[in-house]
Design an enzyme around this catalytic site. Sequence first.
Site, mmCIF file in Angstrom:
data_model
loop_
_atom_site.group_PDB
_atom_site.id
_atom_site.type_symbol
_atom_site.label_atom_id
_atom_site.label_comp_id
_atom_site.label_asym_id
_atom_site.label_seq_id
_atom_site.Cartn_x
_atom_site.Cartn_y
_atom_site.Cartn_z
ATOM 1 N N CYS A 1 2.228 3.100 9.427
ATOM 2 C CA CYS A 1 1.277 3.189 10.543
ATOM 3 C C CYS A 1 1.987 3.055 11.876
ATOM 4 C CB CYS A 1 0.289 2.016 10.474
ATOM 5 S SG CYS A 1 -0.814 2.067 9.077
ATOM 6 N N CYS B 1 -4.445 6.153 11.311
ATOM 7 C CA CYS B 1 -3.793 6.257 12.623
ATOM 8 C C CYS B 1 -2.909 7.505 12.722
ATOM 9 C CB CYS B 1 -2.990 5.001 12.930
ATOM 10 S SG CYS B 1 -1.609 4.733 11.818
ATOM 11 N N CYS C 1 -2.635 0.748 14.871
ATOM 12 C CA CYS C 1 -3.584 1.186 13.838
ATOM 13 C C CYS C 1 -4.696 0.154 13.671
ATOM 14 C CB CYS C 1 -2.853 1.385 12.511
ATOM 15 S SG CYS C 1 -3.960 1.980 11.222
ATOM 16 N N THR D 1 0.825 -1.214 0.000
ATOM 17 C CA THR D 1 0.000 0.000 0.000
ATOM 18 C C THR D 1 0.854 1.257 0.000
ATOM 19 O OG1 THR D 1 -0.074 0.040 2.401
ATOM 20 C CG2 THR D 1 -1.854 -1.135 1.292
ATOM 21 N N CYS E 1 -0.325 6.972 7.180
ATOM 22 C CA CYS E 1 -1.681 6.422 7.124
ATOM 23 C C CYS E 1 -2.685 7.503 7.538
ATOM 24 C CB CYS E 1 -1.760 5.236 8.070
ATOM 25 S SG CYS E 1 -3.399 4.674 8.455
HETATM 26 ZN ZN LIG Z 1 -2.610 3.401 10.112
#
Ligand SMILES: [Zn+2]
Length: 357
Positions: free
Chosen positions: A46, A80, A50, A42, A77
């Site tokens: 994080c 989070c 998270c 992705t 992210c």
């Molecule tokens: Zn995250």
Amino acid sequence: MKTNLQFARATAKAETIDPERAWKQLLARDPEAEFFYAVATTGVFCRPNCKSRQPRRENVWFFASLQAAQAAGFRACMRCKPCAPRSNPLDKVRGYLEKNLDRPVPLAELGRVAGLSPFTVQRLFKKGLGVSPLQYQRALRAGRLRNKLKDGGSVTDAIYEAGFGSSSRAYEGSALGMTPARFAQGGKGEKIGWCASSTPFGWMVVGATERGLCWLALGGTATEAEASLRAEFPLATLRRDPSLAHLVSAALAGVRDGSDLFAGRDHAEALDLRGTVFQLRVWQALRAIPRGETRTYSQLAREMGQPNATRAVARACALNRVAVVVPCHRVIGASGSLTGYRWGVERKRQMLEAERA
Ligand SMILES: [Zn+2]
């Protein structure tokens, strides 16, 4: 992305994160874990707690700092928000309790508020504040804590000072008919025998209930020493009892050669210490300082595992009712100065000198 990932591998290695341990913390969404993780598929990084979907192990990279994660080309992210200052789940829980003073809040509810398991809430709370959420609520409801907080004091100090009403816990199951609070409020209904003796450190007056030594004060004269007992327990029935002189000898033995005759059931003498759970812990820590050694208040707080409670520790020392046997004289200022002593700094100096000999 490829070169970034290679860089990431190098960085993660350089900062010596134990990937096995980190992976376990990630799976547990450990709120206390300090590292960051990124997911190669992705491109996002994080914090370990998270709520996003759990990544596959082979796609995960660990970083010790968010700068390292960013340098490796990962984006923060949105969920989070790892770049935002870390919110302390404890603050959230504490705020929630303070807003819901009118009712007992169950642990499960606190877990939902913090997004943690009830067990984790309990553990974080005890670790951070030294008490359980339940004890904290009791103290809040008792109102004392609320007032302390209103006065702008620190939370840690306030909760210790509030006394936690939970001193009852220390006495549950004991044959004691009186709560520590009542004892502290002048000893109403209590019978205390006492006796004064002249010692190398001035006049010493000991007071004892049927449970054991509850008072030891030093004074320049017998009258002064006795007066301190009356002032501390104005509502108790005091009776002079010369047979208690052995308590004076037992106390002096601690200064003379470090022997502790008050160390427990199998020993010659008993102690009747009463206070809040926190005070009792401080007094216990004082009794663990060996003869000939000293500690500062902050050292004592650290030894108790509560490094933020230095001021509360100092106050508990100042409220010690059993001088010498609970050796508050072995606590000195950070600069090595003697600081204060309820029974006179000169006596403190003399005792410490005698103990170093
Ligand atoms: Zn995250």
